[in-house]
Design a protein around this motif. Structure first.
Motif, PDB file in Angstrom:
ATOM      1  N   HIS A 382       0.815  -1.218   0.000  1.00  0.00           N
ATOM      2  CA  HIS A 382       0.000   0.000   0.000  1.00  0.00           C
ATOM      3  C   HIS A 382       0.849   1.270   0.000  1.00  0.00           C
ATOM      4  CE1 HIS A 382      -3.576  -2.482   0.710  1.00  0.00           C
ATOM      5  NE2 HIS A 382      -2.826  -3.164   1.564  1.00  0.00           N
ATOM      6  N   LYS A 407      -1.696   2.797  -9.994  1.00  0.00           N
ATOM      7  CA  LYS A 407      -2.127   2.137  -8.767  1.00  0.00           C
ATOM      8  C   LYS A 407      -1.505   2.765  -7.515  1.00  0.00           C
ATOM      9  CE  LYS A 407      -4.870  -1.495  -9.419  1.00  0.00           C
ATOM     10  NZ  LYS A 407      -6.118  -1.685  -8.636  1.00  0.00           N
ATOM     11  N   TYR A 410      -3.370   6.812  -3.995  1.00  0.00           N
ATOM     12  CA  TYR A 410      -4.818   6.814  -4.213  1.00  0.00           C
ATOM     13  C   TYR A 410      -5.140   7.115  -5.676  1.00  0.00           C
ATOM     14  CZ  TYR A 410      -4.086  11.891  -3.798  1.00  0.00           C
ATOM     15  OH  TYR A 410      -3.633  13.176  -3.963  1.00  0.00           O
ATOM     16  N   GLN A 436     -15.093   5.175  -6.292  1.00  0.00           N
ATOM     17  CA  GLN A 436     -14.150   4.109  -5.979  1.00  0.00           C
ATOM     18  C   GLN A 436     -12.755   4.688  -5.835  1.00  0.00           C
ATOM     19  OE1 GLN A 436     -15.203   1.269  -9.298  1.00  0.00           O
ATOM     20  NE2 GLN A 436     -14.670  -0.264  -7.749  1.00  0.00           N
ATOM     21  N   ASN A 437     -11.941   4.029  -5.019  1.00  0.00           N
ATOM     22  CA  ASN A 437     -10.511   4.314  -4.927  1.00  0.00           C
ATOM     23  C   ASN A 437      -9.793   3.153  -5.603  1.00  0.00           C
ATOM     24  OD1 ASN A 437      -7.853   4.780  -4.297  1.00  0.00           O
ATOM     25  ND2 ASN A 437      -8.182   5.032  -2.094  1.00  0.00           N
ATOM     26  N   LEU A 438      -9.289   3.392  -6.800  1.00  0.00           N
ATOM     27  CA  LEU A 438      -8.671   2.342  -7.602  1.00  0.00           C
ATOM     28  C   LEU A 438      -7.186   2.189  -7.325  1.00  0.00           C
ATOM     29  CD1 LEU A 438     -10.430   3.112 -11.012  1.00  0.00           C
ATOM     30  CD2 LEU A 438     -11.163   1.550  -9.213  1.00  0.00           C
ATOM     31  N   PRO A 475      -8.948   1.615  -0.667  1.00  0.00           N
ATOM     32  CA  PRO A 475      -8.953   0.725  -1.832  1.00  0.00           C
ATOM     33  C   PRO A 475      -9.216  -0.706  -1.388  1.00  0.00           C
ATOM     34  CG  PRO A 475      -6.716   1.123  -1.131  1.00  0.00           C
ATOM     35  CD  PRO A 475      -7.588   1.940  -0.215  1.00  0.00           C
ATOM     36  N   ALA A 476      -9.132  -1.631  -2.328  1.00  0.00           N
ATOM     37  CA  ALA A 476      -9.219  -3.047  -1.977  1.00  0.00           C
ATOM     38  C   ALA A 476      -8.045  -3.420  -1.084  1.00  0.00           C
ATOM     39  CB  ALA A 476      -9.210  -3.895  -3.247  1.00  0.00           C
ATOM     40  N   TYR A 479      -4.332  -5.370  -3.910  1.00  0.00           N
ATOM     41  CA  TYR A 479      -4.334  -4.478  -5.066  1.00  0.00           C
ATOM     42  C   TYR A 479      -4.908  -5.116  -6.329  1.00  0.00           C
ATOM     43  CZ  TYR A 479      -0.212  -6.850  -7.021  1.00  0.00           C
ATOM     44  OH  TYR A 479       0.647  -7.771  -7.561  1.00  0.00           O
ATOM     45  N   SER A 483     -12.121  -2.754  -5.984  1.00  0.00           N
ATOM     46  CA  SER A 483     -12.244  -1.769  -4.911  1.00  0.00           C
ATOM     47  C   SER A 483     -13.699  -1.634  -4.480  1.00  0.00           C
ATOM     48  CB  SER A 483     -11.733  -0.415  -5.389  1.00  0.00           C
ATOM     49  OG  SER A 483     -10.390  -0.504  -5.823  1.00  0.00           O
TER      50      SER A 483
END
Length: 597
Positions: A382, A407, A410, A436-438, A475-476, A479, A483
């Motif tokens: 992350h 990626k 954020y 969404q936060n991709l 995010p998810a 990765y 998300s």
């Protein structure tokens, strides 16, 4: 759904079927009043029973946003020789950046004989960097340090040429030499033991407190990187540890967590409002002690796949596992793997550049798969920032880099907006949006979601700031997974001062307390500026010419490491134009139109 006919074709159809002039007028008006709805290059649009739904087009462009991406090292910009703040050899292959990374030793901020911070030295170093970064919408990460590499050259004219990183007056206090013509240089024994010395710790606290008083709460200062301990502020004793030491680690040279807790406490005390990161090391409990107190974390040598023992296969997995290990760690952080949700994770490439990775004759050479695995590891942890040291990026890695930057940190995308098209005067516009936060991390600064109404000529009529907090849009967890969707419902009260008519509805992520949009969305829509004007990037390129005076006095330079930087900055017409451009970039997304009736 309205048929996608052109006005001309509609007229022909109406004439052919002898439809009424009233219906003709309505159809023509509808197509003129809703230009965004009919712009299929940017939106998918439906309209039924006064409920309109817009699905903004997604974008796969790399976004240069605050606090994410690659950083510059000791410079403001690398890849744009037309930039008035560009300095040095061009690095055209380096990506655009939002963050610059600077490091200063203690002796660069005080004179050799004066314990107080020197106003002139601060102004021409830290103050100027923060001022320049703010002028061009960049953030700054700073590390303060106390011990140079043993054979590092000194370029700074303000520093004694035999200094080891701390000012001569402090060497005199600690060890009895450094003034009156004697050397300021630390012996190996002095350097290795210095960080346990109570007087040194006391002076260090005073030093950081003075810096914090001046720079804490500075909105351009993104975070402080925890230095002040070890060689280069990197929590080891490289170059100074005794030859009999098993390693240069602090633990191997007699340091315990108790010895070094004061350094972490001192930074918290001095910079209570500024985010902080702590260096991860493969020995000791220092990292988890800091992350338990709100620090983010960072590590050096991203991409080290050395044979036998490497950071990628041994070092990083070991320190991450140790951080939460209640059996072996005296200060475990059992939530370490979740800290990225509130505090940043940063990496630095320890080699000179990614060119070392691509050079098959270099011992640091990586296969293409290893480069991919390196980037994937940073995403898995992350990460938000990568210090790639402002060096060339080989062409072979550019496709990997694009996917990686899309990626890293954020990446906020607006998926859908539904609203009522026709609103009574002085009524309430309800806007339901999905986001969404991709990316792989949140923004650690809240940029409030803000809606605005704008006329066709660019006049701003009204704003509505949402209560949504984007720093909570995670995010998810992995990765590679999808998300989560974040739904927001906003109620935009239209004041009585808003006249009947048609207005554009825009959205922006703004700097807190302002209406200045700072974050680009992962949407391909029409863009407008903070002042409501249409924005076309090709019309905003500034070209240099021989009649423009250079922005820097070329007779005065300071040096830091092997990088030179100007001792004082002034803004000429070229730089003023560039600053104006950077502060008027279109970051507002045009979403739809509404009718106040």
């Amino acid at each position: 759904m309205r048929p996608k006919y052109t006005i001309k074709l509609l007229i022909l159809l109406i004439i052919e079927h002898t439809m009424s002039s009233t219906l003709l007028s309505f159809l023509i008006a509808s197509s003129v009043l809703n230009p965004t709805a009919n712009n299929n290059n940017t939106h998918s649009f439906t309209d039924e029973n006064n409920l309109s739904v817009v699905i903004p087009k997604q974008s796969n462009k790399v976004l240069t946003n605050p606090g994410i991406g690659f950083t510059e090292l000791q410079r403001v910009v690398s890849n744009d020789p037309e930039n008035p703040f560009y300095e040095g050899k061009p690095v055209i292959s380096y990506p655009d950046t939002s963050t610059i990374y600077y490091r200063w030793y203690w002796d660069q901020l005080t004179t050799a004989t004066d314990p107080n911070l020197n106003e002139r030295m601060l102004e021409k170093k830290i103050d100027n960097v923060l001022e320049e970064a703010a002028a061009v919408n960049k953030k700054v990460v700073i590390r303060f340090m106390a011990l140079r590499g043993k054979n590092d050259p000194i370029y700074d004219a303000d520093v004694n040429k035999d200094s080891s990183g701390i000012p001569c007056w402090l060497v005199q206090e600690l060890y009895g030499h450094g003034l009156n013509g004697s050397s300021c240089h630390l012996s190996d024994k002095e350097a290795v033991s210095m960080f346990k010395n109570p007087l040194f710790i006391h002076r260090m606290q005073q030093f950081l407190d003075a810096l914090g008083k001046r720079y804490d709460n500075n909105k351009t200062l993104l975070r402080i990187d925890m230095g002040m301990v070890g060689t280069w502020g990197e929590w080891n004793l490289s170059g100074y540890a005794a030859k009999t030491s098993n390693s240069v680690g602090l633990v191997d040279n007699g340091y315990t967590l108790h010895n070094l807790e004061p350094y972490i406490a001192a930074l918290v005390h001095a910079f209570p409002h500024t985010p902080k990161t702590m260096l991860g090391t493969d020995k000791g409990d220092f990292l988890s002690y800091a992350t338990n107190r709100g620090f983010g974390w960072r590590v050096d040598c991203l991409g080290d796949w050395s044979k036998g023992w490497s950071e990628m296969e041994d070092g990083y997995p070991g320190l991450i596992a140790h951080a939460s290990d209640i059996q072996t760690n005296t200060a475990p952080d059992v939530l370490f793997d979740q800290r990225w949700k509130k505090s940043a994770v940063d990496f630095e490439i320890c080699q000179d550049s990614l060119q070392d990775w691509s050079n098959i004759k270099n011992p640091l050479h990586l296969t293409y798969d290893q480069v991919q695995q390196t980037f994937d590891f940073a995403l898995k942890e992350h990460a938000s920032l990568i210090d790639a040291k402002s060096h060339q990026i080989p062409n072979i890695y550019q496709p990997l880099l694009t996917a990686f930057l899309n990626k890293l940190g954020y990446r906020y995308q607006l998926n859908e907006v539904d609203y009522s098209r026709n609103i009574p005067k002085n009524g309430t516009l309800t806007i339901n949006s999905q986001w969404q936060n991709l990316g792989v991390a949140p923004s650690y600064i809240n940029y409030p979601v803000t809606w605005r109404l704008r006329t066709a000529n660019g006049s701003i009529i009204a704003y509505h700031t949402s209560n949504a907090k984007i720093e909570n849009w995670f995010p998810a967890a992995d990765y590679e997974d999808q998300s989560p969707i974040y739904k927001v419902s906003d109620h935009f009260q239209l004041g009585n001062q808003i006249s009947k008519g048609q207005y554009f509805l825009d959205v922006g992520l703004v700097e807190k307390g302002t209406y200045n949009a700072k974050v680009l969305l992962a949407n391909d829509t029409k863009m407008t500026t903070d002042t409501g004007q249409s924005y076309t990037i090709n019309n905003n390129v500034i070209k240099n010419n021989n009649s423009i005076v250079s922005y820097v006095d070329n007779n005065h330079y300071l040096y830091n490491g092997n990088v030179k930087y100007p001792s004082s900055f002034f803004f000429d017409k070229h730089s003023e134009q560039y600053i104006k451009q950077q502060n008027n970039i279109g970051r507002w997304n045009e979403i739809a139109t509404i009718n106040v009736i």
